[in-house]
Design a protein around this motif. Structure first.
Motif, short mmCIF file in Angstrom:
data_model
loop_
_atom_site.label_atom_id
_atom_site.label_comp_id
_atom_site.label_asym_id
_atom_site.label_seq_id
_atom_site.Cartn_x
_atom_site.Cartn_y
_atom_site.Cartn_z
N MET A 166 -0.43 6.31 -6.44
CA MET A 166 0.52 6.97 -5.54
C MET A 166 1.71 7.48 -6.34
SD MET A 166 2.09 5.36 -2.04
CE MET A 166 0.49 4.71 -1.66
N ARG A 217 5.64 6.31 -2.17
CA ARG A 217 6.08 5.23 -1.28
C ARG A 217 7.60 5.15 -1.22
NH1 ARG A 217 3.10 0.67 0.43
NH2 ARG A 217 4.42 -1.05 1.20
N MET A 276 4.93 0.73 7.67
CA MET A 276 4.41 0.90 6.31
C MET A 276 3.07 0.19 6.15
SD MET A 276 6.22 2.90 4.33
CE MET A 276 5.34 2.48 2.83
N ARG A 317 -0.34 7.79 2.65
CA ARG A 317 -0.42 6.95 1.45
C ARG A 317 -0.59 7.78 0.18
NH1 ARG A 317 -0.52 1.68 2.68
NH2 ARG A 317 -0.90 1.15 4.88
N GLU A 322 9.49 4.15 2.41
CA GLU A 322 9.76 2.74 2.70
C GLU A 322 11.26 2.45 2.77
OE1 GLU A 322 7.61 -1.29 1.20
OE2 GLU A 322 8.30 0.11 -0.34
#
Length: 316
Positions: A1, A240, A228, A236, A244
């Motif tokens: 990611m 992140r 999340m 995804r 988040e």
């Protein structure tokens, strides 16, 4: 990611349905109809520029056909060459198999009427703040007299660049904690010819800035911990760090609110998106008179506060 997705190699193992589409379908309309049906059948999740299968299919087929968004519908009857049909089908197949957001597959996104390079170094630009940038945040601001703008969490630079376009006399400071995102923002600034008016800074909220601003604007991380934990696959693929925001989704927003007063010029305003965390925000700050902006194009949870409404605010 968070890395750049390699979209250069199309899938070699097309199923019979996809091979049929390449062989037998001929026009943009044919491929959009086929793609929309496949996307619906696969139950992909929308939310990165389109909210339905038809618009998502259009976003994938037009670039493969060498057309731009907004192309006249008369061109949808155009017959496509085999390589164009294959490219369109490949994009639709990858969208379904890998659940990659369409703008990451095409490498382009549109925001506030402007085109941006888009990849997984930053979130796909999609904030509903766009429609208010286009309106210059009137009546709270006069676009002709705005001189200084701060964007917190610029990602690929879309909001900052759109603000530079909307406020012709302004310079914009655009901050982010991600060096990779700032590199993408730098590319977009150069493409739009605003590198001299948009200053990109690696900064954690206000840590790297000391100026005062007419407008502070942000689409910060605001996804809470329970959400999340259940994110759909499409989200995804995004960094992140751009999503988040702690147990209640307010970790970053609290810091933006706490430091805003020290960075306002007289008459300044703060505009911030909190999406589905609106209820948590109102619960944490019951005395703060948030103005929730109307959003004609969809989306939720964008508030505006004037400088005087933030005086003395330190925490919820």
């Amino acid at each position: 990611m968070g890395g750049v997705i390699d979209v250069s190699a199309p899938p070699d193992d097309l199923d019979d349905h996809a091979r049929m589409a390449v062989a037998e379908l001929r026009t943009v309309t044919d491929l959009v109809r086929w793609g929309a049906a496949r996307l619906d059948e696969a139950r992909v999740v929308f939310g990165h520029g389109a909210d339905n299968a038809v618009d998502e299919a259009i976003a994938l087929v037009l670039p493969a056909a060498g057309l731009r968004p907004g192309a006249p519908e008369s061109l949808f009857a155009s017959r496509l060459a085999t390589p164009e049909r294959r490219a369109a089908v490949d994009l639709i197949v990858r969208r379904i198999r890998e659940r990659i957001p369409a703008p990451y597959l095409t490498g382009r996104a549109w925001f506030a009427g402007l085109e941006f390079a888009c990849d997984a170094r930053a979130l796909v630009p999609r904030s509903p703040i766009a429609e208010w940038i286009e309106r210059g945040f009137e009546p709270w601001l006069d676009p002709d007299v705005v001189e200084r703008v701060l964007e917190i969490g610029t990602g690929g630079g879309a909001i900052a660049i759109a603000c530079a376009a909307a406020f012709p006399n302004a310079t914009v400071d655009a901050v982010d904690v991600s060096g990779a995102a700032l590199e993408l923002a730098r590319e977009n600034c150069a493409a739009h010819g605003v590198s001299d008016r948009v200053r990109l800074l690696e900064s954690d909220v206000y840590a790297g800035v000391s100026d005062r601003y007419d407008l502070i604007v942000s689409n910060p991380p605001y996804v809470d911990a329970p959400t999340m934990a259940t994110l759909d696959a499409e989200y995804r693929h995004e960094p992140r760090i751009g999503l988040e925001a702690g147990a209640d989704g307010l970790d970053c927003v609290r810091r933006i609110l706490a430091g805003a007063s020290a960075h306002f010029r007289s008459g300044g305003v703060l505009v911030c998106e909190v999406g589905a965390s609106r209820q948590a925000l109102e619960g944490a700050y019951p005395a703060v008179p948030f103005t929730w902006l109307d959003l004609e194009r969809g989306g939720e949870g964008v508030f505006l506060l004037e400088a005087t409404q933030l005086d003395g605010l330190e925490r919820g």
